[in-house]
Design a protein around this motif. Structure first.
Motif, short mmCIF file in Angstrom:
data_model
loop_
_atom_site.label_atom_id
_atom_site.label_comp_id
_atom_site.label_asym_id
_atom_site.label_seq_id
_atom_site.Cartn_x
_atom_site.Cartn_y
_atom_site.Cartn_z
N ALA A 152 35.96 90.32 15.37
CA ALA A 152 36.58 89.72 16.56
C ALA A 152 37.92 89.07 16.25
O ALA A 152 38.10 88.45 15.20
N ASP A 153 38.87 89.21 17.18
CA ASP A 153 40.15 88.52 17.07
C ASP A 153 40.02 87.09 17.58
O ASP A 153 40.82 86.22 17.26
N LEU A 154 39.01 86.89 18.43
CA LEU A 154 38.86 85.60 19.08
C LEU A 154 37.42 85.41 19.55
O LEU A 154 36.77 86.37 19.96
N ALA A 155 36.94 84.16 19.44
CA ALA A 155 35.63 83.81 20.00
C ALA A 155 35.88 82.80 21.12
O ALA A 155 36.70 81.91 20.97
N VAL A 156 35.17 82.96 22.23
CA VAL A 156 35.30 81.98 23.32
C VAL A 156 33.93 81.34 23.54
O VAL A 156 32.94 82.04 23.77
N VAL A 157 33.89 80.02 23.42
CA VAL A 157 32.65 79.27 23.64
C VAL A 157 32.69 78.72 25.05
O VAL A 157 33.61 77.97 25.40
N LEU A 158 31.70 79.09 25.87
CA LEU A 158 31.70 78.69 27.28
C LEU A 158 30.58 77.71 27.58
O LEU A 158 29.44 77.90 27.12
#
Ligand SMILES: [Mn+2]
Length: 341
Positions: A93-99
């Motif tokens: 992954a280039d980016l992880a988003v925590v929601l």
């Protein structure tokens, strides 16, 4: 780079959009036992990112709840935390988003998987003691994380897909208790109005979320209600999940959604508590306040957290002992709030 304190939401939205743009592969995660806000926000954001040509997958610490799968156009959007594909996706992954979560303790087994991956947090919980580092869009005035996703997609000028519409609507409905809780604002109602205008069917979603309970749920509620306890002098009521029935009925945590609200339905009660024995020596405690008593401080005392009106903790000890110490802590919080004077 972190969000500047007191930065207006529109500024944080711009910074996060900038970070999300042009990525090849993004993974989205949320807190353990994902709720309607977590799942709805994930599906809405995944749908938008995919429309931008970004491969996007949902990797959660606990399985994606069955009752929210109708939000997904395709189950292949999900990778189970323990699967080899989850590890592979997180590695690449280039980016992880925590929601809908802002602390590592909330995302359990996903934390080691995304360690080293640039991370963005989008959340409406009060900042905890160990916030996840990185860029963030955090706003405790937002009714839900879904509301922040709405602002994000609007900020990007769309496009809105059917799944983004549905996801945001379910997120906002879930966290505002169908627009009944104190966090319901003109903005959250306008978002809902806009989504309904575009074709979201409130009646159908209501039936999906609240009008199609499995009988297990009501049977479990039936036996749990017999444990209802009251301290009317302190405006506190509580309930214990009937452990034997839980086992015998083959219930799942999803069946318990909303149980914590029942003690608080009693007139004159300000704080409702739900206790559930989760293992031989640990108890899950959920706390809800009508707004005058801050239950987040109580949860924090026991190593948990959440919002001022809704929080929880996992506490070591026997059910009797945990019950006793939590009720005592809530009594103190009620006294501290000044409402008894
Ligand atoms: Mn939420």
């Amino acid at each position: 780079m972190t969000t500047k304190k007191n930065e207006p939401r529109s500024e944080s939205v711009k910074r996060v959009l900038n970070e999300l743009s042009g990525k090849d592969l993004v993974v989205l995660t949320t807190h353990k036992n994902a709720d309607g806000d977590g799942c709805g926000s994930q599906v809405a954001l995944a749908s938008w990112l995919r429309s931008q040509g970004t491969e996007t997958f949902i990797v959660n610490p606990t399985p994606f709840p069955q009752n929210f799968k109708f939000l997904l156009p395709d189950e292949s959007w999900i990778a189970e935390a323990d699967s080899p594909s989850a590890r592979q996706l997180c590695d690449g992954a280039d980016l992880a988003v925590v929601l809908d979560a802002g602390e590592n303790s909330r995302i359990g087994k996903i934390e080691p998987l995304i360690r080293g991956v640039p991370t963005v947090v989008i959340d409406h919980h009060p900042m905890g003691e160990n916030p996840i580092k990185g860029l963030s869009l955090r706003d405790t005035t937002a009714s839900s994380t879904g509301e922040l996703i709405y602002d994000l997609i609007e900020g990007a000028g769309g496009p809105w897909s059917k799944n983004s519409d549905l996801g945001v609507y379910v997120a906002v409905v879930s966290d505002t208790g169908s627009f009944r809780f104190g966090n319901t604002t003109p903005h959250s109602l306008r978002i809902a109005a806009e989504l309904v205008q575009r074709g979201v069917n409130p009646g159908r979603i209501y039936r999906r979320l609240f009008g199609s309970y499995h009988k297990t749920r009501l049977q479990l509620l039936q036996s749990s209600l017999t444990t209802l306890g009251l301290d009317e002098a302190h405006k506190i009521a509580w309930m214990v999940v009937a452990e034997r029935s839980y086992e015998a009925l083959g219930a799942t945590p999803e069946d318990l959604e909303g149980f914590v609200d029942y003690p608080r339905f009693i007139a004159g009660i300000e704080v409702g508590i739900l206790f559930r024995k989760v293992s031989r020596n640990s108890v899950k405690v959920s706390l809800r306040s009508n707004g005058l008593v801050n239950v987040n401080t109580v949860a924090r005392k026991f190593g948990g957290g959440g919002h001022n009106q809704a929080s929880g903790a996992l506490i070591k000890g026997s059910i009797e002992r945990v019950q006793q110490s939590v009720i005592e802590a809530v009594r103190e919080a009620v006294e501290f709030s000044g409402i008894l004077k």
